[in-house]
Structure formats: C-alpha cells, structure tokens
Design an enzyme around this catalytic site. Sequence first.
Site, PDB file in Angstrom:
ATOM      1  N   GLY A 174      -2.842  -7.194   4.195  1.00 46.81           N
ATOM      2  CA  GLY A 174      -2.584  -7.646   5.567  1.00 46.81           C
ATOM      3  C   GLY A 174      -1.359  -6.944   6.125  1.00 46.81           C
ATOM      4  O   GLY A 174      -0.890  -5.961   5.559  1.00 46.81           O
ATOM      5  N   GLY A 198      -5.640   2.164  -1.203  1.00 51.72           N
ATOM      6  CA  GLY A 198      -7.084   2.349  -1.279  1.00 51.72           C
ATOM      7  C   GLY A 198      -7.697   2.654   0.077  1.00 51.72           C
ATOM      8  O   GLY A 198      -7.018   3.149   0.979  1.00 51.72           O
ATOM      9  N   ILE A 228      -8.265   2.048  -8.627  1.00 52.41           N
ATOM     10  CA  ILE A 228      -8.506   1.957 -10.062  1.00 52.41           C
ATOM     11  C   ILE A 228     -10.011   2.085 -10.322  1.00 52.41           C
ATOM     12  O   ILE A 228     -10.436   2.538 -11.369  1.00 52.41           O
ATOM     13  CB  ILE A 228      -7.914   0.625 -10.573  1.00 52.41           C
ATOM     14  N   ASP A 229     -10.838   1.712  -9.301  1.00 52.25           N
ATOM     15  CA  ASP A 229     -12.301   1.731  -9.460  1.00 52.25           C
ATOM     16  C   ASP A 229     -12.888   3.137  -9.431  1.00 52.25           C
ATOM     17  O   ASP A 229     -14.062   3.303  -9.707  1.00 52.25           O
ATOM     18  CB  ASP A 229     -12.978   0.941  -8.333  1.00 52.25           C
ATOM     19  N   MET A 272     -13.047  -4.432 -13.467  1.00 52.28           N
ATOM     20  CA  MET A 272     -12.924  -4.165 -12.038  1.00 52.28           C
ATOM     21  C   MET A 272     -14.079  -3.291 -11.558  1.00 52.28           C
ATOM     22  O   MET A 272     -14.666  -2.547 -12.347  1.00 52.28           O
ATOM     23  CB  MET A 272     -11.609  -3.451 -11.732  1.00 52.28           C
ATOM     24  N   ARG A 274     -15.653  -3.510  -7.445  1.00 54.71           N
ATOM     25  CA  ARG A 274     -16.267  -4.379  -6.431  1.00 54.71           C
ATOM     26  C   ARG A 274     -17.574  -3.784  -5.946  1.00 54.71           C
ATOM     27  O   ARG A 274     -18.562  -4.472  -5.802  1.00 54.71           O
ATOM     28  CB  ARG A 274     -15.319  -4.545  -5.248  1.00 54.71           C
ATOM     29  N   MET A 381      -4.259  -7.839 -16.494  1.00 55.11           N
ATOM     30  CA  MET A 381      -3.572  -7.170 -17.610  1.00 55.11           C
ATOM     31  C   MET A 381      -3.737  -5.655 -17.489  1.00 55.11           C
ATOM     32  O   MET A 381      -2.830  -4.893 -17.799  1.00 55.11           O
ATOM     33  CB  MET A 381      -4.125  -7.641 -18.940  1.00 55.11           C
ATOM     34  N   ILE A 382      -4.921  -5.246 -17.019  1.00 55.73           N
ATOM     35  CA  ILE A 382      -5.192  -3.807 -16.901  1.00 55.73           C
ATOM     36  C   ILE A 382      -4.441  -3.205 -15.712  1.00 55.73           C
ATOM     37  O   ILE A 382      -3.821  -2.152 -15.817  1.00 55.73           O
ATOM     38  CB  ILE A 382      -6.715  -3.566 -16.755  1.00 55.73           C
TER      39      ILE A 382
HETATM   40  P1  ATP Z   1      -7.375  -1.925  -2.840  1.00 62.28           P
HETATM   41  O1  ATP Z   1      -8.159  -0.861  -3.478  1.00 62.28           O
HETATM   42  O2  ATP Z   1      -6.340  -2.500  -3.725  1.00 62.28           O
HETATM   43  O3  ATP Z   1      -8.221  -2.959  -2.155  1.00 62.28           O
HETATM   44  P2  ATP Z   1      -6.763  -1.163  -0.159  1.00 62.28           P
HETATM   45  O4  ATP Z   1      -5.891  -0.123   0.419  1.00 62.28           O
HETATM   46  O5  ATP Z   1      -8.210  -1.077   0.187  1.00 62.28           O
HETATM   47  O6  ATP Z   1      -6.521  -1.167  -1.707  1.00 62.28           O
HETATM   48  P3  ATP Z   1      -6.439  -3.502   1.499  1.00 62.28           P
HETATM   49  O7  ATP Z   1      -5.764  -4.788   1.153  1.00 62.28           O
HETATM   50  O8  ATP Z   1      -7.847  -3.530   1.901  1.00 62.28           O
HETATM   51  O9  ATP Z   1      -6.187  -2.591   0.234  1.00 62.28           O
HETATM   52  O10 ATP Z   1      -5.626  -2.786   2.681  1.00 62.28           O
HETATM   53  C1  ATP Z   1      -4.271  -2.432   2.535  1.00 62.28           C
HETATM   54  C2  ATP Z   1      -3.578  -2.406   3.854  1.00 62.28           C
HETATM   55  O11 ATP Z   1      -4.288  -1.619   4.803  1.00 62.28           O
HETATM   56  C3  ATP Z   1      -3.415  -3.788   4.472  1.00 62.28           C
HETATM   57  O12 ATP Z   1      -2.067  -3.914   4.849  1.00 62.28           O
HETATM   58  C4  ATP Z   1      -4.360  -3.784   5.646  1.00 62.28           C
HETATM   59  O13 ATP Z   1      -3.838  -4.536   6.719  1.00 62.28           O
HETATM   60  C5  ATP Z   1      -4.467  -2.334   6.032  1.00 62.28           C
HETATM   61  N1  ATP Z   1      -5.785  -2.002   6.559  1.00 62.28           N
HETATM   62  C6  ATP Z   1      -6.971  -2.281   5.978  1.00 62.28           C
HETATM   63  N2  ATP Z   1      -7.995  -1.815   6.723  1.00 62.28           N
HETATM   64  C7  ATP Z   1      -7.441  -1.269   7.831  1.00 62.28           C
HETATM   65  C8  ATP Z   1      -7.970  -0.614   8.998  1.00 62.28           C
HETATM   66  N3  ATP Z   1      -9.277  -0.450   9.182  1.00 62.28           N
HETATM   67  N4  ATP Z   1      -7.082  -0.164   9.924  1.00 62.28           N
HETATM   68  C9  ATP Z   1      -5.757  -0.326   9.756  1.00 62.28           C
HETATM   69  N5  ATP Z   1      -5.210  -0.912   8.671  1.00 62.28           N
HETATM   70  C10 ATP Z   1      -6.026  -1.377   7.717  1.00 62.28           C
END
Ligand code: ATP
Length: 457
Positions: A174, A198, A228-229, A272, A274, A381-382
């Site tokens: 967020g 990610g 990690i995936d 892990m 998804r 843990m991983i």
């Molecule tokens: P993980 O693989 O751990 O899920 P991730 O980068 O996909 O990594 P998210 O929690 O989905 O993790 O997003 C990380 C950050 O990117 C958050 O702060 C979120 O608000 C922001 N974010 C996600 N999607 C968008 C988007 N489409 N545009 C702008 N910011 C985004």
Amino acid sequence: EARFNIPHITDVFPDAVEYPSTFCLKMRTPVSEEFAEGYPSDEKWHGYINNNDRVLLKVINYSSPTSAGAECIDPNCSWVEQWVHRAGPREKIYFKPEEVKAAIVTCGGLCPGLNDVIRHIVITLEIYGVKKIVGIPFGYRGFSEKDLAEMPLSRKVVQNIHLSGGSLLGVSRGGPKVSDIVDSIQERGINMLFVLGGNGTHAGANAIHDECRKRRMKVAVVGVPKTIDNDIMLMDKTFGFDTAVEEAQRAINSAYIEAHSAYRGIGIVKLMGRSSGFIAMQASLASGQIDICLIPEVPFNLHGPHGVLRHLKYLLETKGSAVVCAAEGAGQDFLEKTNAKDASGNAVLGDIGVYLQQEIKKYFKEMGETSDVKYIDPTYMIRACRANASDGILCTVLGQNAVHGAFAGYSGITVGICNTHYVYFPIPEVISKPRVVDPNSRMWHRCLTSTGQPDFL
Ligand code: ATP
Ligand code: MG
C-alpha cells in the site's frame, strides 16, 4: 532492431549533456596529480558496453517441428529473433555524480537478497562518485509518512548488511498516490530512484517514471525485480528464487522424515507461488522426495478415481508413506472465495495446505483407514533467509547494472538476466503478465517423471 526499446533521458531532453564516464573519477579521489585525470576507462569498469549491444532472447535450433518443445515457438512470430539491450557501464553518462541524489526503496514482501542488492547499488554509486545516497524506509509509504526519515547510506553503512536476510530499509504494501510520491521526489531533490520490488512495485515505478517525464523532471527510475516466485516475464531467473528452492529442501526433508517415520504418514509442504509454480516444481525436482507436486498452472481433481486422494491411497499401500508439495496458488478452485484484498490490492488466497490436510484426513477416516497427516508451511522462514552464493552473485550484478543503467540515462527500465546475459528491459513488457510454468514444457514433464505422479484428471 530491438523490439524492447528502452526509454532514455534524451527522449525528453534532446539537449541533455553527456559526460565521459571517466569524468566522475576526477571528482572521486584526486589523490595525486597523476590520478586527478582519472583512471583509464578499463581500470574502472574494465571496459564499456556499447549502447547498441543486443542480447538474443532465445537461442535454439529445433531441427524439426515435432521436436519436444518446438511447439512453443510460433513460426510466424519473430520471437526467436528478438533482442534486448545489454546492461553495463557506458562510456558516456548523463548525470554529474556530484549532482546526483540517489534514493533506494524496497516494497512488497521480503525476498532473500534484498540487502545484497541495496549494498551493491550503494557501493557502485560511490564508485561513480555519488555522495548523496539515501534509503526510503518501509516502501513507498516512506515517501509520505511524516515520521519516517530518510536513511543516509554509504559503503560503511551497507558493508555487512548482506550477512542477514530481510531489508535494511524495511518493506510495506500500500502507500501514497503516484503524484504524491513524485511530489516527494521533487521536494527531496532525488534524481535517481532505485526501486526493488515485484510486479506491483514495478507498476508503481513505471507510473513514477511517466509522471516525472510529464513534469519534465530529469530523474532516472530503475527497477530491480524482486520476486521469489521467479514469475517475471523473459527473465531466466530472479534473485531469491535459488535460495528459496534450496531452503525449501529443509522443509521437504522434514516432511519426508515425519511421513516416513509415521504409520501411513503423509507430509504436506506448501511453498510460495501465487500464480506460478516454479518454486514447487524446482524444489520437487531437487529433493527427489516428493510424490505429488501441485501447481497453479496445472488443474487437478482431488476426488474421483483419478484424483489426488486415490493416488495417496495407492502410495500408502505401496510405499507406506507419501509427501505432497503444493504451491500456494494451486487448487484455488476448491477453496471458498473471499473478496479480501491486502493493502496493495492483491487478492488474499485461501490456504491450500490446510484444505489438503483436512480433505486427506476426512478421506481416510471415511474409509475406516488410518492416516497420519502433517502439514508444514515454511513460507516466512524461507523469505527471511539470507541469499545463497548463487543469488549473492546475481544480486551483485543486478545492483551494479541498475546504477550503470541510471547513469547511462535510461529510465523506466528494470534489470535482469536473459539467456545468461545481463540486460535492461522496459518495465511494461516484463510486468504485462506473470511468467508461468508451461504445462507442456520439458521441465514440467521432467518433474512428473521424477515424482511419478499421474495426471489427476
Ligand atoms: P510481491 O511480489 O511481494 O507481491 P509487489 O511489488 O507485487 O511484491 P505489492 O504489495 O503488490 O508488492 O506492491 C508494492 C507497492 O506497489 C505497494 O506500495 C503498492 O501500493 C504499489 N503498487 C501496486 N500496484 C500498483 C500500481 N498499479 N500502480 C502504482 N503503484 C502500485
Ligand atoms: Mg505482487
């Protein structure tokens, strides 16, 4: 011509001044008159990469369309001839090191190697001669939360951070709107932003890049994909994956020993993944102790004459015990849908491990047969592990190349390894969809051969 053209500072600033890369060494350590002119180029980076160097995405020559795997190649698509930009130091750079303020931010969940990447970004920036390097704490949130101060970074601060897992800077999901993040970047005078995260984080990084361009801010936004995936398109491997597969062996081995030592024991390990089953597939292949590997890409029946439960009964009767490895996204159709979302808007998945455990127990109980089912979820843990040697090397190169890319004037790019070479990708191309295990691929077939499982349909 490369299909994957990457944005460059000169697209918006045609008159952007370029500097010879040796220039920054003049800034750095004028220890003596002799050194004040800078080292010869190859003493610093040991050679430069030409902007027009290209890496071929796929190298293979199927001698016949009936060769296993050849069906993956569409003869009408020039995929096989597609190229990407080679990563590395350039002879001409677009930022004066003493005018750079670089920021690093880590977002999303934890992944082994985050600290290694942070460390190498900082070290490489310092080699270029950058003095102002800061960490943004707790992901994108750090841009807006008033009580979160920037963390000054230097070689001294990051020297030993790779010896432990996690992220020195902290992570979060967020956070603020893109326009607020860019306001904050502008206020802080940041002109290089390194974003580790990610697909969500990269979507954010690309939006930040677009917004900076719209405002005509000369900022280089460079991502380092953290998954990690291993589910990022076009990349051979992302950092943390190797460590995850290695660490998963310990959970699998424990599950095996528990199952093997119990009367009619069944072990379940949830790993892990998804939307992509790479960790479950590779961990199963590596361990040799898995009888059933379940991944999101391959549908299966639980009940019925060809279902997983029937096969477990067969395994108990023939082998005496069994071990199941399930990716977290596997079999989501069986689970009750919730509409729950996390702070970043990702759907919260049901727990396939708990579900399998319940269904297996119920199945044998209803038949009046014994079973001793144990479930292990080693996820946290991983994720918290420190990177292994192979990931340590990958992180080093990715960190270095992220900095080279920013100095070279690229923005809206991410670094990766493709076809054994290190490259720069435009962000939208690699996050358009997750990379998944191809159920027709040789690797999945090898996994099936190794577990000996039938298809459960
Ligand atoms: P993980 O693989 O751990 O899920 P991730 O980068 O996909 O990594 P998210 O929690 O989905 O993790 O997003 C990380 C950050 O990117 C958050 O702060 C979120 O608000 C922001 N974010 C996600 N999607 C968008 C988007 N489409 N545009 C702008 N910011 C985004
Ligand atoms: Mg994500």
